[in-house]
Each structure stands twice: as C-alpha cells, then as structure tokens.
Design an enzyme around this catalytic site. Structure first.
Site, PDB file in Angstrom:
ATOM      1  CE1 TYR A 185      -1.238   7.342   9.430  1.00 27.19           C
ATOM      2  CE2 TYR A 185      -0.456   5.253   8.537  1.00 27.19           C
ATOM      3  CZ  TYR A 185      -0.446   6.644   8.533  1.00 27.19           C
ATOM      4  OH  TYR A 185       0.354   7.338   7.665  1.00 27.19           O
ATOM      5  N   PRO A 234       0.837  -1.204   0.000  1.00 30.77           N
ATOM      6  CG  PRO A 234      -0.707  -1.573   1.677  1.00 30.77           C
ATOM      7  CD  PRO A 234       0.621  -2.039   1.184  1.00 30.77           C
ATOM      8  NE  ARG A 263       2.104  -3.041   5.709  1.00 29.65           N
ATOM      9  CZ  ARG A 263       2.750  -2.357   4.762  1.00 29.65           C
ATOM     10  NH1 ARG A 263       2.408  -1.121   4.474  1.00 29.65           N
ATOM     11  NH2 ARG A 263       3.721  -2.925   4.083  1.00 29.65           N
ATOM     12  CD  GLN A 318      -2.913  -0.412   4.425  1.00 30.69           C
ATOM     13  OE1 GLN A 318      -2.774   0.761   4.107  1.00 30.69           O
ATOM     14  NE2 GLN A 318      -1.912  -1.151   4.891  1.00 30.69           N
ATOM     15  N   GLY A 340       7.329  -1.348  -2.473  1.00 25.33           N
ATOM     16  CA  GLY A 340       6.737  -0.037  -2.629  1.00 25.33           C
ATOM     17  C   GLY A 340       7.548   0.848  -3.547  1.00 25.33           C
ATOM     18  NE  ARG A 341      10.035   4.748   0.517  1.00 25.35           N
ATOM     19  CZ  ARG A 341      10.629   5.217   1.594  1.00 25.35           C
ATOM     20  NH1 ARG A 341      11.948   5.428   1.585  1.00 25.35           N
ATOM     21  NH2 ARG A 341       9.941   5.470   2.683  1.00 25.35           N
ATOM     22  CB  ALA A 357      -3.809   3.892   4.032  1.00 28.06           C
ATOM     23  CB  CYS A 388      -0.350   7.441   1.098  1.00 30.87           C
ATOM     24  SG  CYS A 388      -1.036   6.552   2.510  1.00 30.87           S
TER      25      CYS A 388
END
Length: 361
Positions: free
Chosen positions: A182, A22, A230, A100, A323-324, A58, A24
């Site tokens: 979170y 995930p 997660r 997610q 991700g990246r 997310a 953002c």
C-alpha cells in the site's frame, strides 16, 4: 513470558499476547466509509472471545485511500462516531481497541475481493484515479498518478487528522500501515518508487514519508496511546525492499515514538515466490526485535496454541497477530488458554459452563 502474560505499552495494557490482525471486510455497502453492524459483531466477537487486542481492518485516512469503495474510513466525524460505539463494546469485554490507519495508493479503487471483476474499478462504476509515488501500476491495475509535493503533504495531514479522530473515538492503539504494497510501502520499495526528488532514490528519501507520518501521528495521539507500525520486512524480490532496510527504518521510527512493529512480508508484487510453512514470517519479526530493541508482533500461519506460545516463550516476538484462524474460531483465545492449562479470569460468565465442559472432554 508466555502467550497469556500481559503486555503494557505506554498506558495501555493488553491482557495477553494473542491479538487480532487487521482483516479487510469490504462490508460498507453504502460506500461511505462508515462502519456498520457487521463491524460491531465481527470485531466484538474477538473481544468477547478473549483476544488481548482487537485491531480494525485497514481503515482509510481519505476517500482515495480506500482499497475498495466498501472499506471503512475515519476521515469524517460520522465515521468516527460509528467507530466509537464499536470501541465501547470492545472495552466492555475487557480488551483494548486498535485501529490500523491506511492509504491504499496504487492498489486502491478495486472491487470487493470475492467479486469476479479484478483490477481497478472504473470511475463511472464508483472507482477513482489512484495515486502512488511513481506512475508504475500494480499488476493488473490502472496506472496511478504520481503524487506531487503538495499531494504528499496532504497524505501526512490526512494521517494526522485520522489519528486525532481515532483518539476521539476512544481507540487505545493506532497502527500506521506501511506494509503489503500500500501507499507508504510503495514509497519504501524501490520496485514501486522511481522518484528523483527528496522522496525517492536513497533509503533516507524513500523512508521520508513514513517518518513524517509517524511524527504527525505521534503528535496527534499524544504520549499515552500506543503507536504501532506494520512493515512488510521483504518484497520477496532481489531488487526490492529488504529486511536490512526494514531494520534501519524501524530503528528510526522507534526513535520518533513508534512503540511496536507489526512484522509481515510481501505485497508489492502480485505473485512472488514465498516459502509458506507454519510461522514462516516469525524469523523476520525476531530479526527486527533484535535490531531495534523494540517489541514486535509476528504473523503468518500461526494456527495452534502451542506454536503461538512458543513464539512468545522463546523471545522471538512479544505478541502474535492472528487472522484467518480467528475467522474460523473467534473464541480461539479462550480455547488456547484451556489447551495450555492457563486459568484466565475473563471468560464471559455466560459461557462459563463451556469452559468446564471443554476441560473435561
């Protein structure tokens, strides 16, 4: 077992173990939570690029659950219908789609990540009052409102309603976000949870919200779809959330119907000391896999096909989330197959000559 072996969870089969983490995007400029053409192209490119599972960013279960006003949501039917179009495209490329579900809690109401304004976005500038288990602010943010019992019940109901909409949109996998500082992680961590009622103090109490959410989401999605959770396996702080606590709560979550644990770390503190290195979070995933007997995914500076394959082949994890690396190369799964000498049958026919050229040069 290798990076390009399939994995089946319940009725869902992932064609390989290289999955989209995930990420953002802060790209809903209308601030209505409705995913846009950006999300279609962003997520669709990973499916076209051969990923085994494509996971959304997310996605908020309520307006106040967003990290920023520009986050996606799935708390309205309009949002659900917009996600359905994206899911259809992902499926057309041969990949399952995961969502997610998240609530930002005290880390909500912020500006887009790349803007100079930091901390909480004021209400008169499009922000909102945030909520948390206790009136303890995240560093640099406004003090949140402590949720009362009715507010906690509403959060559980919001996750369940979002999960039902996710099913209606066609998602194959639903992930509950209990990591990265979170809301659910805020309840889990003693650094952010100072409650004295049934949701604070003991580990059983601090994990109560998460376990209620898992029960509600599992009921909402039915027996066929896969349910992930997660976790941040550590706060990187002596008095914070720990690996041992993660293992205990993950075991309880597994008994309630969670199928796989997506293991990351951190997020409760703004600037913890983290020993970064390639694959630095993989040992946490391996520990949760051993403790629970459940499948896990690993993340954290996994940027090469050789390292990703070693994580799977060695049995440390059942999948890797990238991700990246995928932002830099959305077709990394196709490239990795070539680098590892694996013949896959889901290269897009339109791109086939790139496969033979890369193999030769």
């Amino acid at each position: 077992m290798s990076l390009f072996s399939p994995l089946t969870l319940r009725s869902i089969t992932m064609r390989n173990r290289l999955w989209v983490a995930p990420m953002c995007q802060y790209e809903v400029v209308k601030q209505d939570g409705v995913p846009t053409e950006w999300h279609l192209v962003h997520l669709g490119s990973f499916a076209r690029g051969g990923a085994g599972l494509v996971m959304t960013e997310a996605t908020a279960v309520s307006p106040e659950g967003r990290i920023s006003g520009e986050d996606t949501g799935i708390y309205t039917d309009e949002q659900r219908d917009a996600w359905s179009r994206i899911v259809d495209f992902i499926h057309a490329q041969g990949a399952p789609a995961g969502i997610q579900l998240a609530h930002a809690g005290r880390k909500g109401s912020r500006c887009r990540e790349w803007l100079p304004d930091k901390g909480t976005r004021p209400v008169d500038a499009g922000g909102w009052r945030t909520v948390a288990p206790s009136e303890i602010p995240f560093e640099g943010y406004d003090t949140p409102i402590a949720l009362d019992l009715a507010g906690i019940d509403a959060v559980v109901a919001d996750f369940a309603a979002a999960a039902r909409r996710a099913v209606e949109a066609g998602f194959d996998v639903v992930e509950v976000h209990a990591a990265h500082g979170y809301l659910i992680h805020q309840f889990l961590s003693p650094l952010s949870n100072r409650r004295t009622d049934a949701y604070g103090g003991s580990l059983d109490n601090r994990s109560r919200l998460l376990l209620r959410v898992i029960e509600a989401v599992r009921e909402a999605i039915g027996p066929d779809r896969a349910l992930f959770v997660r976790f941040s396996a550590t706060d990187w702080a002596d008095e914070g959330w720990s690996l041992d606590e993660t293992a205990i709560v993950a075991s309880a979550a597994h008994e309630l119907g969670a199928d796989l644990f997506d293991i990351s770390t951190g997020g409760t503190l703004a600037s913890p000391t983290i020993p970064l290195s390639p694959g630095y979070q993989v040992p946490f995933a391996a520990a949760i896999r051993e403790a629970t007997g459940a499948p896990v995914s690993a993340v954290g500076l996994i940027t090469t096909s050789l390292l990703a394959n070693e994580v799977i082949a060695s049995g440390q994890a059942d999948a890797v989330m990238m991700g990246r690396k995928l932002l830099r190369d959305p077709h990394f799964a196709l490239r990795a197959a070539l680098e590892l000498g694996v013949d896959i049958d889901y290269w897009p026919k339109n791109y086939d000559r790139a496969r033979t050229t890369l193999a030769r040069w």
